[in-house]
Design a protein around this motif. Sequence first.
Motif, PDB file in Angstrom:
ATOM      1  N   CYS A 209      74.155  39.797  70.284  1.00  0.00           N
ATOM      2  CA  CYS A 209      75.447  40.371  70.657  1.00  0.00           C
ATOM      3  C   CYS A 209      76.547  39.322  70.785  1.00  0.00           C
ATOM      4  CB  CYS A 209      75.295  41.140  71.981  1.00  0.00           C
ATOM      5  SG  CYS A 209      76.647  42.280  72.327  1.00  0.00           S
ATOM      6  N   SER A 210      76.196  38.059  71.022  1.00  0.00           N
ATOM      7  CA  SER A 210      77.195  37.007  71.219  1.00  0.00           C
ATOM      8  C   SER A 210      77.306  36.060  70.027  1.00  0.00           C
ATOM      9  CB  SER A 210      76.858  36.187  72.474  1.00  0.00           C
ATOM     10  OG  SER A 210      76.848  37.007  73.617  1.00  0.00           O
ATOM     11  N   CYS A 281      83.536  35.958  84.645  1.00  0.00           N
ATOM     12  CA  CYS A 281      82.082  35.823  84.780  1.00  0.00           C
ATOM     13  C   CYS A 281      81.361  36.506  83.628  1.00  0.00           C
ATOM     14  CB  CYS A 281      81.621  36.426  86.114  1.00  0.00           C
ATOM     15  SG  CYS A 281      82.105  35.494  87.581  1.00  0.00           S
ATOM     16  N   LEU A 282      81.833  37.686  83.227  1.00  0.00           N
ATOM     17  CA  LEU A 282      81.182  38.426  82.152  1.00  0.00           C
ATOM     18  C   LEU A 282      81.354  37.717  80.808  1.00  0.00           C
ATOM     19  CD1 LEU A 282      82.253  41.979  83.326  1.00  0.00           C
ATOM     20  CD2 LEU A 282      79.894  41.181  83.125  1.00  0.00           C
ATOM     21  N   LEU A 311      87.080  36.933  70.526  1.00  0.00           N
ATOM     22  CA  LEU A 311      86.965  38.138  71.346  1.00  0.00           C
ATOM     23  C   LEU A 311      87.141  39.356  70.453  1.00  0.00           C
ATOM     24  CD1 LEU A 311      89.010  37.149  74.543  1.00  0.00           C
ATOM     25  CD2 LEU A 311      86.580  36.835  74.063  1.00  0.00           C
ATOM     26  N   VAL A 312      86.221  40.309  70.595  1.00  0.00           N
ATOM     27  CA  VAL A 312      86.197  41.507  69.759  1.00  0.00           C
ATOM     28  C   VAL A 312      86.234  42.725  70.668  1.00  0.00           C
ATOM     29  CG1 VAL A 312      84.873  42.823  68.054  1.00  0.00           C
ATOM     30  CG2 VAL A 312      84.858  40.311  67.989  1.00  0.00           C
ATOM     31  N   ARG A 334      83.807  41.754  73.683  1.00  0.00           N
ATOM     32  CA  ARG A 334      82.650  40.937  73.311  1.00  0.00           C
ATOM     33  C   ARG A 334      83.122  39.530  72.982  1.00  0.00           C
ATOM     34  NH1 ARG A 334      79.714  43.391  68.385  1.00  0.00           N
ATOM     35  NH2 ARG A 334      78.691  41.352  68.437  1.00  0.00           N
ATOM     36  N   LEU A 335      82.367  38.552  73.429  1.00  0.00           N
ATOM     37  CA  LEU A 335      82.651  37.158  73.097  1.00  0.00           C
ATOM     38  C   LEU A 335      81.670  36.719  72.009  1.00  0.00           C
ATOM     39  CD1 LEU A 335      83.569  34.209  75.345  1.00  0.00           C
ATOM     40  CD2 LEU A 335      81.564  33.972  73.881  1.00  0.00           C
TER      41      LEU A 335
END
Length: 513
Positions: A209-210, A281-282, A311-312, A334-335
């Motif tokens: 995911c990252s 934090c996220l 960033l998405v 998302r990063l």
Amino acid sequence: DPPPPPLPKKQLQRAESLPEPGSSRRCHGDPEPGAGSILYSIPPPHLRLGEGAPLWDGPSCGPKRPLTKSQSLGEQLGRSSPQKAPSPSLKELTFGTADGELGQLLESPAGVCGVVLGCQEAALARLSARMQEELLGPEERQQLLHAELAGKRWAALAVPDPQPCCQSGDAWYFRVAFTFQHSQLQFAAKVPKPCCSSPGVQSSLGTHCSIQRLLGHFTDRLPRELVLPGIPGKQGEDPACPAPRPVLLCAEVPQQTLADFVKGSHALHRTSPGHYERLSCLLLLQLCMGLEHLRRQNVAQGDLCPENLLLVQCPCAPQSQQGQKEPLALSLPRLLISSFFKVQKKQRPCSSSQEQDWSQDLAAPSPPAAAELDVGRLIYQILHVDISLENILGFRSKRLPEIPSLSIYSAGLKRLATLLLHRDPQERVSIEQARGILQVLLWGPRQELFARSRKSLALLRSWLEVKRALLLLRFAENSAGARGSPGLEEWLCCQYFQGVTEHTLYQVTQVLY
């Protein structure tokens, strides 16, 4: 002739490790004769968490005779109850499971509590997998699209806007469209800047995911209408380099870089510090998870700076009870890590001079050993605290710039930054430990849990079991209402409670608190 005398019968001695069937000596708590067989495939809850030996032992049933060399425990169990059907796995249990199968599980050593806890863990795993598919799309569809794009070039793609939708430190990104299975898909065409990484390493990273996902790549001249900011002329091909350029087709269309986000969020940090620092934090948690994935594959981030972190916008933004989407500045993106290189040699050992070693790591262009230092610097940059390289190297003690206490996350982020930027490499926390600290900051356990009771593994285990149950209840309540689909933050939370153990929590809280 009279028959020969009969041969004497040879007495065979049986060797078993279990009580013989029909034995009158039963232990306290054993099932009655004729009851369902004991399910040996379900360990107690603390063992299913993957940690250590049991904290309790069952009642002793007297001395056992040892197994012979030709026998195993599985053979003895099979012979003692050949008529018993195998009990269902906890992963297979549903509300419609037959009561006869449930009865076998309820008579297992784990009991009702063990069955319920096991079902909760299995449910969290299923929910996590579904949410990940919602965020990333089906893996099979990505593979089909990858095969369809093989050999395609600019001529097969539609470019709705000649201006790049995002410019990172190492590439320009253009939004492109492609017709696939009777629908039009949008993804990004990444044009690397000169001297940047090739697609060789990125094409073998797997799905995470990252991590930026690669759908294909080709080499072709840029269409004349495309604009490359920063290139002389800014129109089409670089006059100084008319050769074809490599192009990478990426599944995600970046909205902005982390540097853009931080630059434009001063007002949000000032007016909503709690929300902004939770977002921080996220974002840092996603970064640490991505770095862990890369290290497992012996790959490092090319240049770990805000300009190269993308960033998405998530496909399904979380909705409030009124059905209105959150403002873009408040939603969690998302990063993505987008540049990589293969690690060729082992990590450099610490030098005798820790001060010199610390300075060299900070000045180096993001070697694997310096990832912890880079993440430590990112904490200050995201929180709008100046910590330039010259600023850090100017310190001759353990003092670092102060992080103002604006929310419940400020002290924890300051503690984490201090641990990541420690001058002694042996005292720095790892990326894996940093990920655990961020998860505790976000979802607990918080320090007030230990105000009434002394911290112990039993307390942390009980906290975990209750939090898992409450998390599943929240998902159930939200699905019955109008809260929309679970988003990225819910998936990250699910990942945490699916895999964490009380032993990990004990270690992380020791470091953090």
